[in-house]
Scaffold this motif. Structure first.
Motif, PDB file in Angstrom:
ATOM      1  N   ALA A  68      27.660 134.555  60.574  1.00 54.66           N
ATOM      2  CA  ALA A  68      28.092 133.372  61.344  1.00 54.66           C
ATOM      3  C   ALA A  68      26.979 132.864  62.236  1.00 54.66           C
ATOM      4  O   ALA A  68      26.765 131.647  62.372  1.00 54.66           O
ATOM      5  CB  ALA A  68      29.334 133.725  62.171  1.00 54.66           C
ATOM      6  N   MET A  69      26.253 133.791  62.868  1.00 54.21           N
ATOM      7  CA  MET A  69      25.167 133.383  63.768  1.00 54.21           C
ATOM      8  C   MET A  69      23.983 132.791  62.997  1.00 54.21           C
ATOM      9  O   MET A  69      23.301 131.897  63.494  1.00 54.21           O
ATOM     10  CB  MET A  69      24.711 134.576  64.613  1.00 54.21           C
ATOM     11  CG  MET A  69      25.692 134.986  65.709  1.00 54.21           C
ATOM     12  SD  MET A  69      26.033 133.654  66.913  1.00 54.21           S
ATOM     13  CE  MET A  69      27.608 133.054  66.304  1.00 54.21           C
ATOM     14  N   GLU A  70      23.744 133.277  61.783  1.00 55.86           N
ATOM     15  CA  GLU A  70      22.685 132.680  60.950  1.00 55.86           C
ATOM     16  C   GLU A  70      23.032 131.220  60.638  1.00 55.86           C
ATOM     17  O   GLU A  70      22.171 130.333  60.698  1.00 55.86           O
ATOM     18  CB  GLU A  70      22.511 133.491  59.660  1.00 55.86           C
ATOM     19  CG  GLU A  70      21.749 134.802  59.852  1.00 55.86           C
ATOM     20  CD  GLU A  70      21.729 135.660  58.594  1.00 55.86           C
ATOM     21  OE1 GLU A  70      22.035 135.120  57.498  1.00 55.86           O
ATOM     22  OE2 GLU A  70      21.435 136.864  58.697  1.00 55.86           O
ATOM     23  N   SER A  71      24.309 130.983  60.288  1.00 54.55           N
ATOM     24  CA  SER A  71      24.755 129.606  59.990  1.00 54.55           C
ATOM     25  C   SER A  71      24.655 128.728  61.238  1.00 54.55           C
ATOM     26  O   SER A  71      24.178 127.590  61.180  1.00 54.55           O
ATOM     27  CB  SER A  71      26.205 129.617  59.504  1.00 54.55           C
ATOM     28  OG  SER A  71      26.333 130.395  58.348  1.00 54.55           O
ATOM     29  N   PHE A  72      25.118 129.266  62.362  1.00 60.80           N
ATOM     30  CA  PHE A  72      25.110 128.527  63.629  1.00 60.80           C
ATOM     31  C   PHE A  72      23.673 128.203  64.052  1.00 60.80           C
ATOM     32  O   PHE A  72      23.396 127.103  64.536  1.00 60.80           O
ATOM     33  CB  PHE A  72      25.825 129.364  64.696  1.00 60.80           C
ATOM     34  CG  PHE A  72      26.044 128.652  66.000  1.00 60.80           C
ATOM     35  CD1 PHE A  72      26.623 127.390  66.039  1.00 60.80           C
ATOM     36  CD2 PHE A  72      25.685 129.241  67.198  1.00 60.80           C
ATOM     37  CE1 PHE A  72      26.834 126.732  67.240  1.00 60.80           C
ATOM     38  CE2 PHE A  72      25.889 128.603  68.412  1.00 60.80           C
ATOM     39  CZ  PHE A  72      26.467 127.334  68.430  1.00 60.80           C
ATOM     40  N   GLN A  73      22.775 129.164  63.843  1.00 66.65           N
ATOM     41  CA  GLN A  73      21.374 128.955  64.216  1.00 66.65           C
ATOM     42  C   GLN A  73      20.780 127.770  63.455  1.00 66.65           C
ATOM     43  O   GLN A  73      20.068 126.940  64.026  1.00 66.65           O
ATOM     44  CB  GLN A  73      20.566 130.228  63.939  1.00 66.65           C
ATOM     45  CG  GLN A  73      19.060 130.090  64.162  1.00 66.65           C
ATOM     46  CD  GLN A  73      18.678 129.817  65.597  1.00 66.65           C
ATOM     47  OE1 GLN A  73      18.459 130.729  66.367  1.00 66.65           O
ATOM     48  NE2 GLN A  73      18.591 128.541  65.969  1.00 66.65           N
ATOM     49  N   ARG A  74      21.083 127.689  62.171  1.00 68.75           N
ATOM     50  CA  ARG A  74      20.543 126.583  61.357  1.00 68.75           C
ATOM     51  C   ARG A  74      21.010 125.232  61.901  1.00 68.75           C
ATOM     52  O   ARG A  74      20.234 124.278  61.959  1.00 68.75           O
ATOM     53  CB  ARG A  74      20.984 126.748  59.889  1.00 68.75           C
ATOM     54  CG  ARG A  74      20.220 127.829  59.144  1.00 68.75           C
ATOM     55  CD  ARG A  74      20.440 127.734  57.640  1.00 68.75           C
ATOM     56  NE  ARG A  74      21.809 128.089  57.268  1.00 68.75           N
ATOM     57  CZ  ARG A  74      22.210 129.319  56.981  1.00 68.75           C
ATOM     58  NH1 ARG A  74      21.340 130.323  57.026  1.00 68.75           N
ATOM     59  NH2 ARG A  74      23.457 129.564  56.641  1.00 68.75           N
ATOM     60  N   VAL A  75      22.269 125.162  62.330  1.00 69.66           N
ATOM     61  CA  VAL A  75      22.827 123.890  62.815  1.00 69.66           C
ATOM     62  C   VAL A  75      22.249 123.516  64.177  1.00 69.66           C
ATOM     63  O   VAL A  75      21.801 122.388  64.386  1.00 69.66           O
ATOM     64  CB  VAL A  75      24.370 123.980  62.885  1.00 69.66           C
ATOM     65  CG1 VAL A  75      24.945 122.709  63.500  1.00 69.66           C
ATOM     66  CG2 VAL A  75      24.955 124.202  61.505  1.00 69.66           C
ATOM     67  N   ILE A  76      22.264 124.468  65.132  1.00 70.82           N
ATOM     68  CA  ILE A  76      21.819 124.097  66.487  1.00 70.82           C
ATOM     69  C   ILE A  76      20.301 123.963  66.580  1.00 70.82           C
ATOM     70  O   ILE A  76      19.797 123.285  67.466  1.00 70.82           O
ATOM     71  CB  ILE A  76      22.349 125.055  67.579  1.00 70.82           C
ATOM     72  CG1 ILE A  76      21.807 126.480  67.418  1.00 70.82           C
ATOM     73  CG2 ILE A  76      23.862 125.052  67.629  1.00 70.82           C
ATOM     74  CD1 ILE A  76      22.043 127.338  68.656  1.00 70.82           C
ATOM     75  N   ARG A  77      19.582 124.571  65.645  1.00 76.14           N
ATOM     76  CA  ARG A  77      18.125 124.349  65.629  1.00 76.14           C
ATOM     77  C   ARG A  77      17.852 122.887  65.278  1.00 76.14           C
ATOM     78  O   ARG A  77      16.967 122.246  65.849  1.00 76.14           O
ATOM     79  CB  ARG A  77      17.463 125.280  64.617  1.00 76.14           C
ATOM     80  CG  ARG A  77      15.933 125.158  64.600  1.00 76.14           C
ATOM     81  CD  ARG A  77      15.306 126.051  63.554  1.00 76.14           C
ATOM     82  NE  ARG A  77      15.323 127.448  63.945  1.00 76.14           N
ATOM     83  CZ  ARG A  77      15.709 128.443  63.147  1.00 76.14           C
ATOM     84  NH1 ARG A  77      16.122 128.175  61.913  1.00 76.14           N
ATOM     85  NH2 ARG A  77      15.678 129.687  63.565  1.00 76.14           N
ATOM     86  N   LYS A  78      18.645 122.371  64.369  1.00 73.21           N
ATOM     87  CA  LYS A  78      18.471 120.982  63.926  1.00 73.21           C
ATOM     88  C   LYS A  78      18.971 119.996  64.986  1.00 73.21           C
ATOM     89  O   LYS A  78      18.316 119.010  65.302  1.00 73.21           O
ATOM     90  CB  LYS A  78      19.254 120.792  62.611  1.00 73.21           C
ATOM     91  CG  LYS A  78      19.127 119.401  62.011  1.00 73.21           C
ATOM     92  CD  LYS A  78      19.972 119.322  60.745  1.00 73.21           C
ATOM     93  CE  LYS A  78      20.020 117.900  60.225  1.00 73.21           C
ATOM     94  NZ  LYS A  78      20.930 117.773  59.070  1.00 73.21           N
ATOM     95  N   ASP A  79      20.156 120.262  65.573  1.00 72.25           N
ATOM     96  CA  ASP A  79      20.778 119.315  66.499  1.00 72.25           C
ATOM     97  C   ASP A  79      20.271 119.416  67.935  1.00 72.25           C
ATOM     98  O   ASP A  79      20.315 118.434  68.680  1.00 72.25           O
ATOM     99  CB  ASP A  79      22.302 119.509  66.508  1.00 72.25           C
ATOM    100  CG  ASP A  79      22.952 118.988  65.240  1.00 72.25           C
ATOM    101  OD1 ASP A  79      22.201 118.610  64.327  1.00 72.25           O
ATOM    102  OD2 ASP A  79      24.190 118.962  65.164  1.00 72.25           O
ATOM    103  N   MET A  80      19.833 120.624  68.338  1.00 71.38           N
ATOM    104  CA  MET A  80      19.495 120.827  69.753  1.00 71.38           C
ATOM    105  C   MET A  80      18.161 121.522  69.977  1.00 71.38           C
ATOM    106  O   MET A  80      17.819 121.849  71.105  1.00 71.38           O
ATOM    107  CB  MET A  80      20.600 121.658  70.439  1.00 71.38           C
ATOM    108  CG  MET A  80      21.994 121.130  70.211  1.00 71.38           C
ATOM    109  SD  MET A  80      23.241 122.166  70.981  1.00 71.38           S
ATOM    110  CE  MET A  80      23.136 121.604  72.653  1.00 71.38           C
ATOM    111  N   ALA A  81      17.424 121.797  68.913  1.00 71.92           N
ATOM    112  CA  ALA A  81      16.151 122.536  69.009  1.00 71.92           C
ATOM    113  C   ALA A  81      16.347 123.847  69.769  1.00 71.92           C
ATOM    114  O   ALA A  81      15.490 124.265  70.548  1.00 71.92           O
ATOM    115  CB  ALA A  81      15.079 121.681  69.690  1.00 71.92           C
ATOM    116  N   ALA A  82      17.498 124.482  69.538  1.00 67.54           N
ATOM    117  CA  ALA A  82      17.836 125.721  70.258  1.00 67.54           C
ATOM    118  C   ALA A  82      17.576 126.932  69.375  1.00 67.54           C
ATOM    119  O   ALA A  82      17.796 126.899  68.163  1.00 67.54           O
ATOM    120  CB  ALA A  82      19.295 125.699  70.690  1.00 67.54           C
ATOM    121  N   GLU A  83      17.110 128.012  70.006  1.00 68.15           N
ATOM    122  CA  GLU A  83      16.877 129.271  69.296  1.00 68.15           C
ATOM    123  C   GLU A  83      17.775 130.352  69.900  1.00 68.15           C
ATOM    124  O   GLU A  83      17.718 130.606  71.104  1.00 68.15           O
ATOM    125  CB  GLU A  83      15.410 129.705  69.422  1.00 68.15           C
ATOM    126  CG  GLU A  83      14.415 128.807  68.703  1.00 68.15           C
ATOM    127  CD  GLU A  83      14.528 128.876  67.188  1.00 68.15           C
ATOM    128  OE1 GLU A  83      14.904 129.949  66.664  1.00 68.15           O
ATOM    129  OE2 GLU A  83      14.253 127.853  66.531  1.00 68.15           O
TER     130      GLU A  83
END
Length: 585
Positions: free
Chosen positions: A447-462
């Motif tokens: 779940a966190m791998e999927s979430f990371q892909r989305v928020i990296r794109k939308d918020m530049a968050a790591e």
């Protein structure tokens, strides 16, 4: 050890895998024969009464129930509280061998680690010797020793030892060679840091001093080692934030005044060997660029490898560690538990997703309890080493030379192949503790791998760290996720909080879709409330590790929790929250 000795050790390992079933039966027979001496151990006696010796494997498995730590805790506490010689307790509780000390478990999901008794077992020492020396031989075959480049930057910590009421020492298993009655420092002769750093009592200061000594020995460093990947992530984070101070220390030839341990400070001063202005300038130029990709080779041009455990919950740190490592190979570790050695990694160059361990038929007696994701109860009947099937998952059950019998180790593995006749397994995750747990470590990490892909794109968050907690006290029960993001993300900016909340709500489906079948069924039935996602302050998980270490968790073995089962940890995380979003609006 010379090449001939290495080849002999590797041959013994190879031979042990050729008749795995036979070696397993021999291991069980040795354990039961040894533990039945002089009337036998109290734990086994009620189960094996009426059985004629020697007890065969089928009879043993029918008579002795599967066990977990809770089945031993009363015996363990009794041994810990009584002294080494107790005339009121003449019969051995778990082992006929003398009790030397206790090992701490990692204590990741609770504040208090478990105590694992360590008995002076000749049989266990022989099995462990083959496993550890075999691992070293495999390493030396890939990286033959070099006379001039022979130092290792080894982030190892002896940890503080405590003493039980009965006078027994308690320590991390990795600390035993440094704290035992016959302390053995020979294995650390290549360490770039002096003994005083390893024996220090402040983990942050020790890490800093290890790094400083490694920089001083930059040209003679052959490798970098740590028990777990998280240890090295912390090291490189320290380098990013403290490189200027490290360069100042090299320039002046004295460690920072913040290092409070005088003995440790003096020993590091000796390693520095006076002011090193040229070396300091070289490192300063590299770090000023603030390009941390491939930093290992830039700082240590002769390093051939980095070695640590990167499987299981450590897999999440692999990409970031790979970023720091650049072209330097990341080597995997072996499958060793505090209770016993389990498997050895014959191909240490493999990345975590393809790492396989060959089970060691002489290390313990192994059984395998079938397991399936998204199924609550698969069965309580184990199979032995000859009954496992490729592609299937199992929980590992061990009968050890040191007092555990049909003990559920709490690890889930998948059988991927056979090496000769010994199963080759990949480590999947920690097993759920109870049937009430609706997600597993594997679900959460996915779940966190999927979430990371989305928020990296939308918020530049790591995402730097995460954990979950299932609150059974609420109705309906509630799954909470605590997520830490790296400093600088807009999720942490107060003026953009509303925007962040909206983005988090939009990203929610990427989390829920990966949380598994049991989660989805219970959500649809209304047995489970809306998923709560909390963003916590940067550094929250670091502070949690400090609290856990203060409570007795060994610094060298600490792993951040993924599935939290302790209210103290939850209360701590709740105090660190920046924003919480309910994914149902």
């Amino acid at each position: 050890m010379n090449p001939t000795d290495d080849e002999e050790i590797l041959k013994k390992l190879e031979d042990s895998t050729k008749d795995a079933t036979g070696r397993q039966l021999e291991a069980l027979r040795s354990i039961l024969e040894h533990q039945s001496k002089g009337g036998g151990v109290r734990y086994l006696r009620p189960y094996l009464q009426g059985y004629d010796a020697p007890v065969d494997a089928n009879s043993f498995r029918q008579a002795v129930p599967l066990s977990s730590y809770e089945d031993y805790v009363d015996h363990i506490n009794q041994m810990a509280n009584n002294g080494p010689v107790d005339h009121d307790q003449p019969e051995p509780l778990l082992s006929v061998d003398p009790l030397i000390c206790f090992f701490y478990s990692s204590g990741a999901s609770t504040m208090k680690p478990k105590l694992i008794p360590y008995f002076d077992s000749k049989l266990s020492r022989a099995a462990s010797f083959i496993a550890h020396q075999g691992s070293n031989a495999i390493h030396r075959r890939l990286f033959p020793p070099r006379p001039s480049v022979n130092k290792v930057l080894w982030f190892i910590y002896a940890d503080n030892i405590t003493t039980t009421k009965g006078g027994f020492k308690v320590m991390a298993a990795s600390s035993y060679p440094m704290h035992g009655s016959k302390a053995n420092w020979s294995q650390l002769v290549s360490c770039s840091s002096p003994r005083e750093v390893i024996l220090g009592s402040n983990i942050e200061h020790q890490m800093y001093c290890h790094l400083l000594c490694g920089l001083r020995n930059s040209d003679s460093l052959d490798g970098i080692r740590a028990p777990y990947a998280i240890s090295l992530i912390n090291v490189f984070s320290l380098l990013e934030s403290r490189w200027e101070q490290l360069c100042d220390d090299l320039e002046h030839g004295v460690p920072s005044s913040k290092i409070s341990d005088v003995v440790m400070k003096d020993s590091v001063t000796e390693v520095l060997g006076g002011p090193q202005p040229e070396l300091s300038r070289r490192i300063r130029v590299i770090c000023e660029d603030k390009n941390w990709g491939g930093i290992v080779y830039k700082l240590w041009p002769n390093v051939r490898y980095i070695r640590c455990v990167t499987t299981g919950s450590m897999k999440q740190y692999y990409p970031r560690l790979k970023h720091y490592a650049g072209e330097v190979p990341l080597l995997g570790g072996d499958y060793f538990a505090s209770e016993c050695c389990v498997g050895i990694n014959l191909d240490i160059m493999q990345p975590p997703e393809t790492t396989q361990f060959v089970l060691l038929p002489t290390a313990a007696y192994f059984e395998f309890l079938p397991f399936a994701l998204d199924e609550i109860n698969v069965g309580e009947e184990t199979v032995d080493i000859s009954g496992v099937e490729v592609g299937k998952m199992y929980e590992v059950v061990v009968t050890t030379y040191r007092g555990f019998y049909r003990y559920r180790l709490g690890d889930i593995v998948r059988v991927v192949d056979f090496y000769n006749s010994a199963p080759q397994v990949e480590y999947v995750m920690r097993a759920p503790n109870t049937s009430s747990e609706i997600i597993t470590e594997k679900h959460l990490m996915s779940a966190m791998e999927s979430f990371q892909r989305v928020i990296r794109k939308d918020m530049a968050a790591e995402i730097s760290e995460f954990a979950s907690f299932l609150d059974l006290m609420l109705s309906p029960k509630l799954l909470k996720l605590y997520i830490e993001v790296r400093e600088g993300c807009k999720l942490l900016q107060e003026e953009k909080l509303e925007e962040s909340v909206e983005i988090l709500k939009r990203c929610g489906s990427s989390i829920e879709d990966s949380l598994g079948g049991i989660y989805m069924v219970q959500r649809k039935r209304g047995e489970l409330g809306p998923l709560a996602v909390s963003i916590v302050k940067p550094g929250s998980f670091d502070r949690l590790s400090s609290v856990a270490i203060e409570n007795g968790a060994p610094a060298s073995q600490y792993k951040p929790p993924k599935i939290i089962r302790n209210r103290q940890i939850v209360d701590f995380m709740e105090r660190c929250i920046v924003v919480t979003v309910s994914l149902d609006g």
